[in-house]
Design a protein around this motif. Structure first.
Motif, PDB file in Angstrom:
ATOM      1  N   PRO A 301       0.809  -1.226   0.000  1.00 26.53           N
ATOM      2  CA  PRO A 301       0.000   0.000   0.000  1.00 26.53           C
ATOM      3  C   PRO A 301       0.838   1.270   0.000  1.00 26.53           C
ATOM      4  O   PRO A 301       0.397   2.306  -0.499  1.00 26.53           O
ATOM      5  CB  PRO A 301      -0.839  -0.130   1.276  1.00 26.53           C
ATOM      6  CG  PRO A 301      -0.153  -1.160   2.116  1.00 26.53           C
ATOM      7  CD  PRO A 301       0.544  -2.077   1.169  1.00 26.53           C
ATOM      8  N   ALA A 302       2.061   1.193   0.538  1.00 25.46           N
ATOM      9  CA  ALA A 302       2.907   2.384   0.612  1.00 25.46           C
ATOM     10  C   ALA A 302       3.411   2.825  -0.756  1.00 25.46           C
ATOM     11  O   ALA A 302       3.954   3.928  -0.890  1.00 25.46           O
ATOM     12  CB  ALA A 302       4.092   2.124   1.545  1.00 25.46           C
ATOM     13  N   SER A 303       3.235   1.987  -1.785  1.00 25.84           N
ATOM     14  CA  SER A 303       3.692   2.360  -3.128  1.00 25.84           C
ATOM     15  C   SER A 303       2.672   3.222  -3.862  1.00 25.84           C
ATOM     16  O   SER A 303       2.885   3.610  -5.012  1.00 25.84           O
ATOM     17  CB  SER A 303       3.977   1.098  -3.955  1.00 25.84           C
ATOM     18  OG  SER A 303       2.773   0.429  -4.284  1.00 25.84           O
ATOM     19  N   THR A 304       1.555   3.534  -3.199  1.00 22.35           N
ATOM     20  CA  THR A 304       0.474   4.282  -3.834  1.00 22.35           C
ATOM     21  C   THR A 304       0.787   5.775  -3.874  1.00 22.35           C
ATOM     22  O   THR A 304       1.236   6.359  -2.888  1.00 22.35           O
ATOM     23  CB  THR A 304      -0.840   4.063  -3.060  1.00 22.35           C
ATOM     24  OG1 THR A 304      -1.072   2.663  -2.934  1.00 22.35           O
ATOM     25  CG2 THR A 304      -2.012   4.692  -3.790  1.00 22.35           C
ATOM     26  N   SER A 305       0.514   6.392  -5.009  1.00 19.45           N
ATOM     27  CA  SER A 305       0.716   7.833  -5.167  1.00 19.45           C
ATOM     28  C   SER A 305      -0.269   8.608  -4.282  1.00 19.45           C
ATOM     29  O   SER A 305      -1.343   8.120  -3.950  1.00 19.45           O
ATOM     30  CB  SER A 305       0.500   8.217  -6.630  1.00 19.45           C
ATOM     31  OG  SER A 305       0.397   9.612  -6.778  1.00 19.45           O
ATOM     32  N   LYS A 306       0.098   9.833  -3.936  1.00 19.63           N
ATOM     33  CA  LYS A 306      -0.800  10.675  -3.140  1.00 19.63           C
ATOM     34  C   LYS A 306      -1.813  11.431  -4.004  1.00 19.63           C
ATOM     35  O   LYS A 306      -2.791  11.955  -3.486  1.00 19.63           O
ATOM     36  CB  LYS A 306       0.016  11.673  -2.308  1.00 19.63           C
ATOM     37  CG  LYS A 306       0.752  11.038  -1.134  1.00 19.63           C
ATOM     38  CD  LYS A 306       1.377  12.099  -0.254  1.00 19.63           C
ATOM     39  CE  LYS A 306       2.062  11.472   0.955  1.00 19.63           C
ATOM     40  NZ  LYS A 306       2.631  12.490   1.869  1.00 19.63           N
ATOM     41  N   SER A 307      -1.573  11.499  -5.291  1.00 20.29           N
ATOM     42  CA  SER A 307      -2.497  12.223  -6.162  1.00 20.29           C
ATOM     43  C   SER A 307      -3.512  11.262  -6.770  1.00 20.29           C
ATOM     44  O   SER A 307      -3.255  10.068  -6.905  1.00 20.29           O
ATOM     45  CB  SER A 307      -1.730  12.946  -7.269  1.00 20.29           C
ATOM     46  OG  SER A 307      -0.956  12.023  -8.011  1.00 20.29           O
ATOM     47  N   ALA A 308      -4.688  11.800  -7.133  1.00 22.23           N
ATOM     48  CA  ALA A 308      -5.758  10.978  -7.696  1.00 22.23           C
ATOM     49  C   ALA A 308      -5.295  10.334  -8.997  1.00 22.23           C
ATOM     50  O   ALA A 308      -4.446  10.863  -9.709  1.00 22.23           O
ATOM     51  CB  ALA A 308      -7.001  11.824  -7.933  1.00 22.23           C
ATOM     52  N   SER A 309      -5.864   9.165  -9.299  1.00 23.34           N
ATOM     53  CA  SER A 309      -5.500   8.429 -10.504  1.00 23.34           C
ATOM     54  C   SER A 309      -6.672   8.412 -11.473  1.00 23.34           C
ATOM     55  O   SER A 309      -7.789   8.053 -11.092  1.00 23.34           O
ATOM     56  CB  SER A 309      -5.105   6.994 -10.151  1.00 23.34           C
ATOM     57  OG  SER A 309      -3.959   6.973  -9.335  1.00 23.34           O
ATOM     58  N   LYS A 310      -6.410   8.794 -12.717  1.00 23.55           N
ATOM     59  CA  LYS A 310      -7.460   8.773 -13.732  1.00 23.55           C
ATOM     60  C   LYS A 310      -7.592   7.369 -14.305  1.00 23.55           C
ATOM     61  O   LYS A 310      -6.605   6.739 -14.677  1.00 23.55           O
ATOM     62  CB  LYS A 310      -7.149   9.780 -14.841  1.00 23.55           C
ATOM     63  CG  LYS A 310      -7.263  11.221 -14.369  1.00 23.55           C
ATOM     64  CD  LYS A 310      -7.088  12.208 -15.502  1.00 23.55           C
ATOM     65  CE  LYS A 310      -7.279  13.644 -15.014  1.00 23.55           C
ATOM     66  NZ  LYS A 310      -7.134  14.633 -16.097  1.00 23.55           N
ATOM     67  N   PHE A 311      -8.826   6.924 -14.345  1.00 15.08           N
ATOM     68  CA  PHE A 311      -9.121   5.556 -14.734  1.00 15.08           C
ATOM     69  C   PHE A 311      -9.712   5.531 -16.133  1.00 15.08           C
ATOM     70  O   PHE A 311     -10.717   6.175 -16.404  1.00 15.08           O
ATOM     71  CB  PHE A 311     -10.102   4.970 -13.714  1.00 15.08           C
ATOM     72  CG  PHE A 311     -10.784   3.715 -14.175  1.00 15.08           C
ATOM     73  CD1 PHE A 311     -10.090   2.528 -14.211  1.00 15.08           C
ATOM     74  CD2 PHE A 311     -12.107   3.728 -14.563  1.00 15.08           C
ATOM     75  CE1 PHE A 311     -10.702   1.373 -14.632  1.00 15.08           C
ATOM     76  CE2 PHE A 311     -12.731   2.586 -14.991  1.00 15.08           C
ATOM     77  CZ  PHE A 311     -12.025   1.397 -15.026  1.00 15.08           C
ATOM     78  N   ASP A 312      -9.058   4.818 -17.039  1.00 17.86           N
ATOM     79  CA  ASP A 312      -9.528   4.699 -18.414  1.00 17.86           C
ATOM     80  C   ASP A 312     -10.103   3.299 -18.621  1.00 17.86           C
ATOM     81  O   ASP A 312      -9.363   2.312 -18.581  1.00 17.86           O
ATOM     82  CB  ASP A 312      -8.370   4.934 -19.382  1.00 17.86           C
ATOM     83  CG  ASP A 312      -8.816   4.916 -20.839  1.00 17.86           C
ATOM     84  OD1 ASP A 312     -10.002   4.634 -21.083  1.00 17.86           O
ATOM     85  OD2 ASP A 312      -7.975   5.178 -21.717  1.00 17.86           O
ATOM     86  N   PRO A 313     -11.420   3.179 -18.850  1.00 26.01           N
ATOM     87  CA  PRO A 313     -12.026   1.848 -19.024  1.00 26.01           C
ATOM     88  C   PRO A 313     -11.395   1.041 -20.153  1.00 26.01           C
ATOM     89  O   PRO A 313     -11.445  -0.185 -20.132  1.00 26.01           O
ATOM     90  CB  PRO A 313     -13.494   2.181 -19.339  1.00 26.01           C
ATOM     91  CG  PRO A 313     -13.725   3.533 -18.751  1.00 26.01           C
ATOM     92  CD  PRO A 313     -12.423   4.253 -18.908  1.00 26.01           C
ATOM     93  N   ALA A 314     -10.787   1.720 -21.133  1.00 27.94           N
ATOM     94  CA  ALA A 314     -10.154   0.999 -22.237  1.00 27.94           C
ATOM     95  C   ALA A 314      -9.033   0.093 -21.742  1.00 27.94           C
ATOM     96  O   ALA A 314      -8.750  -0.950 -22.344  1.00 27.94           O
ATOM     97  CB  ALA A 314      -9.615   1.988 -23.268  1.00 27.94           C
ATOM     98  N   GLU A 315      -8.403   0.478 -20.628  1.00 27.55           N
ATOM     99  CA  GLU A 315      -7.340  -0.355 -20.066  1.00 27.55           C
ATOM    100  C   GLU A 315      -7.876  -1.704 -19.601  1.00 27.55           C
ATOM    101  O   GLU A 315      -7.156  -2.706 -19.620  1.00 27.55           O
ATOM    102  CB  GLU A 315      -6.657   0.374 -18.909  1.00 27.55           C
ATOM    103  CG  GLU A 315      -5.876   1.606 -19.326  1.00 27.55           C
ATOM    104  CD  GLU A 315      -5.120   2.210 -18.164  1.00 27.55           C
ATOM    105  OE1 GLU A 315      -4.197   1.555 -17.639  1.00 27.55           O
ATOM    106  OE2 GLU A 315      -5.468   3.336 -17.759  1.00 27.55           O
ATOM    107  N   LEU A 316      -9.133  -1.721 -19.177  1.00 29.75           N
ATOM    108  CA  LEU A 316      -9.730  -2.987 -18.763  1.00 29.75           C
ATOM    109  C   LEU A 316      -9.803  -3.959 -19.935  1.00 29.75           C
ATOM    110  O   LEU A 316      -9.585  -5.167 -19.772  1.00 29.75           O
ATOM    111  CB  LEU A 316     -11.136  -2.759 -18.201  1.00 29.75           C
ATOM    112  CG  LEU A 316     -11.225  -2.207 -16.778  1.00 29.75           C
ATOM    113  CD1 LEU A 316     -12.674  -1.921 -16.430  1.00 29.75           C
ATOM    114  CD2 LEU A 316     -10.624  -3.195 -15.781  1.00 29.75           C
ATOM    115  N   GLY A 317     -10.137  -3.433 -21.119  1.00 27.95           N
ATOM    116  CA  GLY A 317     -10.207  -4.288 -22.300  1.00 27.95           C
ATOM    117  C   GLY A 317      -8.867  -4.920 -22.614  1.00 27.95           C
ATOM    118  O   GLY A 317      -8.790  -6.107 -22.973  1.00 27.95           O
TER     119      GLY A 317
END
Length: 457
Positions: A301-317
């Motif tokens: 969990p400590a490897s997580t960035s402090k800034s919000a992450s934008k999620f692109d549904p295309a990555e799921l595909g």
């Protein structure tokens, strides 16, 4: 000490991939530390909470591969919260306030106009018992505020009071209680806000680690003070960054954006969701992880960035295709039954087509093509039709195996002089009706000589 975590959504809608991120962070933390995972529903808002949503959340979690050690509902635990309220009242840490929402908003506007922070001034602490009785005689019912420990002796002389904790995700964190208003724990109608039930439950259930979104960082300072006021040692806290849409908007259960149920219905594999939900916004590369155990092994969990992450549904595909293309037949076998894929040809069929699937349901189309007829696609030109007829005259005798296609097309090339796309594409269209798809060397043995001849134009 047994590591104990909890996931505590409100059952007011379907959970989305952002909620799943929190659930997965907790589940993986428990897996990695051989701990317990409690599923707790924050359903004290009786009007908006629905059992159907709670059931749906449990279904979504099970589908993702999260299996709680215990399930509980806050609506069944009011005795616990009532007891906590009485303890806080007895210690003078919970006090009644009689201002209406309109009066509080007016005070807030006055403070802002004077360039003062809009912090509640604890005016209710100055009320005498007679004044309280008069207010109640007017029909006012009090809401109850938690007296923050941000003063030495006089509650009207607040001072900077720092609450420190070593955040599991973010490292050292500090919140100044002196800059905050005393939070309301109980509404005038007697219902509870989020804070008190959450803390009381964490104490009662032995929660050792609270891992949640970083929109709760400020709340943590208040909650640590509340744990201490109730005589309990606060748990460790961790706050991960939030997921947003590609345009930067937050995700919401109410809108149904990127809900787990919706992604499931669209054919996305659970480990595609888990891989992206956990790895996005961390120092790890986002890749398709096959099992939850593999994901837990490298989870930090400590490897997580402090800034919000934008999620692109295309990555799921993309992740979905990677998982399907490498999926062994044993893993797909039972699920393929729903699409009619069964029998002794099911395994060679799966190995032939999996590399061309976007979703598992796509296998149904190829099963139909193999067993029934080509897709009704582009028609062959007269020249290609004559070529295919000539090629079909050269079909080898059975038995057929993976080398039959090479043998056949070699003979066709020698007889007709065609090669490359001019040779292969008309044959593919005749056999499948499509311009692309699985290797014909793999499909030909499934079609068999009789099935292939039946496709002669």
């Amino acid at each position: 000490m047994t590591v104990t975590v909890r996931f505590a959504p409100s059952p007011t809608g379907h959970i989305h991939i952002g909620n799943a991120r929190t659930a997965l962070f907790n589940w993986l933390f428990a897996l990695k530390n051989k701990g317990r995972f409690i599923q707790r529903f924050d359903d004290t808002d009786i009007g908006r909470s629905k059992q159907e949503y709670a059931d749906g959340i449990l279904y979504d979690l099970h589908w993702l591969g999260i299996f709680p050690d215990a399930v509980d509902y806050q609506s069944r635990r009011f005795d616990t919260y009532d007891a906590a309220v009485e303890r806080l009242k007895a210690s003078g840490r919970l006090y009644p306030c009689y201002e209406t929402a309109e009066e509080l908003e007016l005070k807030r506007k006055v403070q802002l106009s004077r360039r003062l922070p809009p912090v509640y001034g604890r005016e209710a602490l100055k009320l005498t018992e007679a004044e309280k009785a008069d207010l109640e005689g007017e029909g006012r019912q009090p809401h109850w505020r938690f007296l923050l420990p941000n003063f030495r002796t006089d509650p009207f002389e607040t001072e900077r009071t720092e609450i420190h904790w070593n955040d599991v995700v973010r490292g050292e964190e500090t919140v100044d209680l002196g800059s905050l208003s005393d939070p309301v724990l109980v509404r005038a109608d007697g219902t509870y806000l989020y804070t008190l039930p959450s803390v009381a439950d964490d104490i009662d259930m032995g929660v050792s680690h609270v891992i949640r979104g970083d929109d709760h960082v400020t709340n943590t300072g208040v909650q640590i003070a509340l744990f201490q006021a109730l005589g309990a040692e606060p748990p460790a806290f961790g706050h991960h960054n939030l997921l947003t849409t590609t345009s930067g908007e937050g995700l919401s259960k109410r809108t149904g954006a990127l809900s787990i149920s919706g992604l499931r219905e669209s054919g996305i594999e659970p480990m595609a969701i888990a891989s992206l939900a956990v790895l996005i916004g961390t120092s790890e590369n986002v890749s398709a992880v096959r099992t939850m155990e593999e994901l837990a092994e490298n989870f930090d969990p400590a490897s997580t960035s402090k800034s919000a992450s934008k999620f692109d549904p295309a990555e799921l595909g993309v992740l979905n295709r990677v998982l399907l293309h490498a999926m062994p037949f044993e893993e797909a076998q039972t699920r393929l039954l729903a699409f009619g894929v069964d029998g002794e040809r099911a395994e060679p069929f799966w190995l032939a087509v999996r590399g061309n699937l976007d979703t598992l349901a796509d296998a149904q189309k190829w099963w139909r093509i193999v067993n029934e007829s080509p897709e009704q696609g582009e028609q062959l030109s007269d020249e290609d039709r004559d070529f295919v007829g000539e090629a079909f005259d050269l079909l080898p005798e059975e038995p057929w195996d993976g080398s039959t296609w090479k043998t056949w097309t070699g003979q066709v090339r020698e007889k007709t002089g065609r090669k490359g796309k001019a040779l292969f594409m008309p044959l593919r269209l005749a056999l499948t009706g499509l311009h692309s798809g699985p290797e014909l060397a793999d499909l030909l043995p499934l079609l068999g000589r009789e099935g292939t001849l039946a496709r002669r134009p």
